[in-house]
Enzyme design. Sequence first.
Site, PDB file in Angstrom:
ATOM      1  N   GLY A 203      82.729 -75.984 -18.264  1.00  0.00           N
ATOM      2  CA  GLY A 203      82.805 -74.544 -18.549  1.00  0.00           C
ATOM      3  C   GLY A 203      84.222 -74.020 -18.396  1.00  0.00           C
TER       4      GLY A 203
ATOM      5  N   ASP B 295      82.890 -71.920  -9.572  1.00  0.00           N
ATOM      6  CA  ASP B 295      81.820 -72.034  -8.571  1.00  0.00           C
ATOM      7  C   ASP B 295      82.327 -72.509  -7.209  1.00  0.00           C
ATOM      8  OD1 ASP B 295      80.219 -71.352 -10.653  1.00  0.00           O
ATOM      9  OD2 ASP B 295      79.170 -73.275 -10.807  1.00  0.00           O
TER      10      ASP B 295
ATOM     11  N   MET C  60      77.616 -66.178 -11.879  1.00  0.00           N
ATOM     12  CA  MET C  60      77.451 -67.620 -12.085  1.00  0.00           C
ATOM     13  C   MET C  60      77.328 -68.331 -10.738  1.00  0.00           C
ATOM     14  SD  MET C  60      79.499 -68.846 -15.426  1.00  0.00           S
ATOM     15  CE  MET C  60      78.834 -68.486 -17.042  1.00  0.00           C
TER      16      MET C  60
HETATM   17  N1  LIG Z   1      78.195 -89.164 -14.478  1.00  0.00           N
HETATM   18  C1  LIG Z   1      79.033 -88.978 -15.499  1.00  0.00           C
HETATM   19  N2  LIG Z   1      79.584 -90.033 -16.142  1.00  0.00           N
HETATM   20  C2  LIG Z   1      80.410 -89.858 -17.166  1.00  0.00           C
HETATM   21  N3  LIG Z   1      80.752 -88.666 -17.670  1.00  0.00           N
HETATM   22  C3  LIG Z   1      80.261 -87.580 -17.077  1.00  0.00           C
HETATM   23  C4  LIG Z   1      79.368 -87.672 -15.970  1.00  0.00           C
HETATM   24  N4  LIG Z   1      79.007 -86.417 -15.599  1.00  0.00           N
HETATM   25  C5  LIG Z   1      79.652 -85.594 -16.451  1.00  0.00           C
HETATM   26  N5  LIG Z   1      80.404 -86.283 -17.319  1.00  0.00           N
HETATM   27  C6  LIG Z   1      81.201 -85.722 -18.416  1.00  0.00           C
HETATM   28  O1  LIG Z   1      82.174 -84.787 -17.933  1.00  0.00           O
HETATM   29  C7  LIG Z   1      82.314 -83.684 -18.817  1.00  0.00           C
HETATM   30  C8  LIG Z   1      82.161 -82.386 -18.074  1.00  0.00           C
HETATM   31  O2  LIG Z   1      80.966 -82.391 -17.280  1.00  0.00           O
HETATM   32  P1  LIG Z   1      80.107 -81.074 -17.020  1.00  0.00           P
HETATM   33  O3  LIG Z   1      79.663 -80.525 -18.333  1.00  0.00           O
HETATM   34  O4  LIG Z   1      79.075 -81.398 -16.030  1.00  0.00           O
HETATM   35  O5  LIG Z   1      81.140 -80.010 -16.480  1.00  0.00           O
HETATM   36  P2  LIG Z   1      81.962 -79.958 -15.143  1.00  0.00           P
HETATM   37  O6  LIG Z   1      83.180 -80.760 -15.252  1.00  0.00           O
HETATM   38  O7  LIG Z   1      81.076 -80.278 -13.987  1.00  0.00           O
HETATM   39  O8  LIG Z   1      82.410 -78.448 -15.138  1.00  0.00           O
HETATM   40  P3  LIG Z   1      81.532 -77.164 -14.724  1.00  0.00           P
HETATM   41  O9  LIG Z   1      80.209 -77.618 -14.229  1.00  0.00           O
HETATM   42  O10 LIG Z   1      82.357 -76.504 -13.674  1.00  0.00           O
HETATM   43  O11 LIG Z   1      81.453 -76.350 -15.932  1.00  0.00           O
HETATM   44  C9  LIG Z   1      81.263 -83.882 -19.897  1.00  0.00           C
HETATM   45  O12 LIG Z   1      81.880 -84.392 -21.055  1.00  0.00           O
HETATM   46  C10 LIG Z   1      80.304 -84.875 -19.304  1.00  0.00           C
HETATM   47  O13 LIG Z   1      79.646 -85.678 -20.254  1.00  0.00           O
HETATM   48  O1  LIG Z   2      77.424 -71.613 -20.403  1.00  0.00           O
HETATM   49  P1  LIG Z   2      77.645 -72.975 -19.946  1.00  0.00           P
HETATM   50  O2  LIG Z   2      78.788 -73.647 -20.591  1.00  0.00           O
HETATM   51  O3  LIG Z   2      76.415 -73.798 -19.912  1.00  0.00           O
HETATM   52  O4  LIG Z   2      78.123 -72.870 -18.446  1.00  0.00           O
HETATM   53  C1  LIG Z   2      77.412 -72.328 -17.411  1.00  0.00           C
HETATM   54  C2  LIG Z   2      77.837 -72.951 -16.125  1.00  0.00           C
HETATM   55  O5  LIG Z   2      79.219 -73.100 -16.018  1.00  0.00           O
HETATM   56  C3  LIG Z   2      79.672 -72.694 -14.743  1.00  0.00           C
HETATM   57  O6  LIG Z   2      80.344 -71.483 -14.918  1.00  0.00           O
HETATM   58  C4  LIG Z   2      80.569 -73.711 -14.150  1.00  0.00           C
HETATM   59  O7  LIG Z   2      81.730 -73.818 -14.916  1.00  0.00           O
HETATM   60  C5  LIG Z   2      78.417 -72.517 -13.922  1.00  0.00           C
HETATM   61  O8  LIG Z   2      78.521 -71.542 -12.942  1.00  0.00           O
HETATM   62  C6  LIG Z   2      77.418 -72.173 -14.958  1.00  0.00           C
HETATM   63  O9  LIG Z   2      76.145 -72.558 -14.559  1.00  0.00           O
END
Ligand SMILES: Nc1ncnc2c1ncn2[C@@H]1O[C@H](COP(=O)(O)OP(=O)(O)OP(=O)(O)O)[C@@H](O)[C@H]1O
Ligand SMILES: O=P(O)(O)OC[C@H]1O[C@](O)(CO)[C@@H](O)[C@@H]1O
Length: 436
Positions: free
Chosen positions: A88, A208, A251
């Site tokens: 996000g 977050d 969020m």
């Molecule tokens: N266990 C995993 N192994 C490989 N790739 C992963 C894994 N978990 C997440 N990713 C990859 O990392 C990228 C970002 O992951 P995700 O969408 O969960 O967001 P995030 O980095 O946790 O950020 P946020 O939750 O704060 O928005 C995605 O392309 C996802 O496929």
């Molecule tokens: O709208 P999206 O991309 O699913 O993202 C929502 C999530 O992204 C976050 O803002 C983390 O980046 C979370 O708080 C929220 O649940």
Amino acid sequence: MAAVQNQTPILPKLNPTDFQIPTLGECTFPTPPTRSEIISENERILYQSRFSDPSKLNPSLAFEVAGLRDHMFFDPHDINVGIVTCGGLCPGLNDVIRAITYSSLGYGVKKVYGFKFGYRGLSRQGRSYILLDTKNVNTIHYIGGSFLGSSRGPVPPEEMIETLKLLKISVLFTIGGDGTQRGAKFLQDKITEMGEKISVIGIPKTIDNDILYVDKTFGFDTAVEKAREAIICAHVEAKSAPHGLSIVKLMGRDSGFISAKATLASGDVNICLIPEEPFTLEALFKAVESRLLRQNHCVIVVAEGAGAELMAKIQPPVKDASGNLKGGDIGVFLKEQIQAHFKKLDMECTTRYIDPSYTIRACQPNASDAAFCEELGNKAVNSALSGKTGCIVGFWNQQFTLVPFSLITRGRKMVQLDEHMWCTVKAMTTDVTGRQ
Ligand SMILES: Nc1ncnc2c1ncn2[C@@H]1O[C@H](COP(=O)(O)OP(=O)(O)OP(=O)(O)O)[C@@H](O)[C@H]1O
Ligand SMILES: O=P(O)(O)OC[C@H]1O[C@](O)(CO)[C@@H](O)[C@@H]1O
Ligand SMILES: [Mg+2]
């Protein structure tokens, strides 16, 4: 005090080896004269800074320090680097991209590749990038979002390595949340397995603030500031109507830090609901009712992941492209439930529902976050040039640390129900757990 329900591994069993940062090899290039502070390889930042018995303090549980060493593993003039932003949006993404670009080019790095739309830009099918330079990143920090775009969804590490090798990239900077750093860990594990000399350095991003072993992630301060603005408006609305009720949804899928901190910062919240502390609708109705009768207005702040057990009964959570669970809209649910309750009571309740989620996330960072991003970007480049890999640049006890991917991907940081911050929120608001 009620029993603590959530089990964030704040003080899990840790070993000194858990803090070890992988290195690519011996640093042989003398670091050119620089304004950056040179870190001695032996310096450490204690994991535990608060103690009662000094003899029980274990100094080998300590983080490596992020930054430049007196010798480098890479000769910057010989390498290309890459940057990717995933997950996000978060205030400050552009500031970090800019800081990494300026810092890398300042050391003489040949090319800075910016991959488009997250890990997708490193995939075989979706390969897409732009060359970053001081011209095209010069003013990107004036706006929010990511200059590179972002996305969710997996990409096989083999494909990403193929792209990195094709473009002769020696360092990949992964800017993202827990998922991104999990992906970066898989990538770095594969790189090690293949014996490639490519460094992967993460910069933790999330409004977050849910990254383990990191006090604060960039964007969090800004998110709290913006959330506070929304709460102030919600309070004005509530006070201006007969039996005014304002509900503000913020969020926070698994961790309620934004809601808790914004509640502290505003002083105007009467009920604060976070994912870590279950509540009952009956207790909530009672609290709103008595507040409207006594004070004529009420402000509720609810984190999106609060009441997950209530929501699961109505609609099972679905997974997003990255596998994160997404439940139904708790804010809308509460608004409807409360309205129905007061209708049944035949009691007036002027309800306003405010959801500033995306405006909080897509904005420019505040000054404090912007300055933080600049330092994070610089520390990331310095650490990468020193041959560090498989870690993020963290922030712990006011210092920039290196934290192994293997440590931060053990779980998610959550609000501890017995920590001072949450206890202060509880003292300022009405309990709706149904236990009191
Ligand atoms: N266990 C995993 N192994 C490989 N790739 C992963 C894994 N978990 C997440 N990713 C990859 O990392 C990228 C970002 O992951 P995700 O969408 O969960 O967001 P995030 O980095 O946790 O950020 P946020 O939750 O704060 O928005 C995605 O392309 C996802 O496929
Ligand atoms: O709208 P999206 O991309 O699913 O993202 C929502 C999530 O992204 C976050 O803002 C983390 O980046 C979370 O708080 C929220 O649940
Ligand atoms: Mg995440």
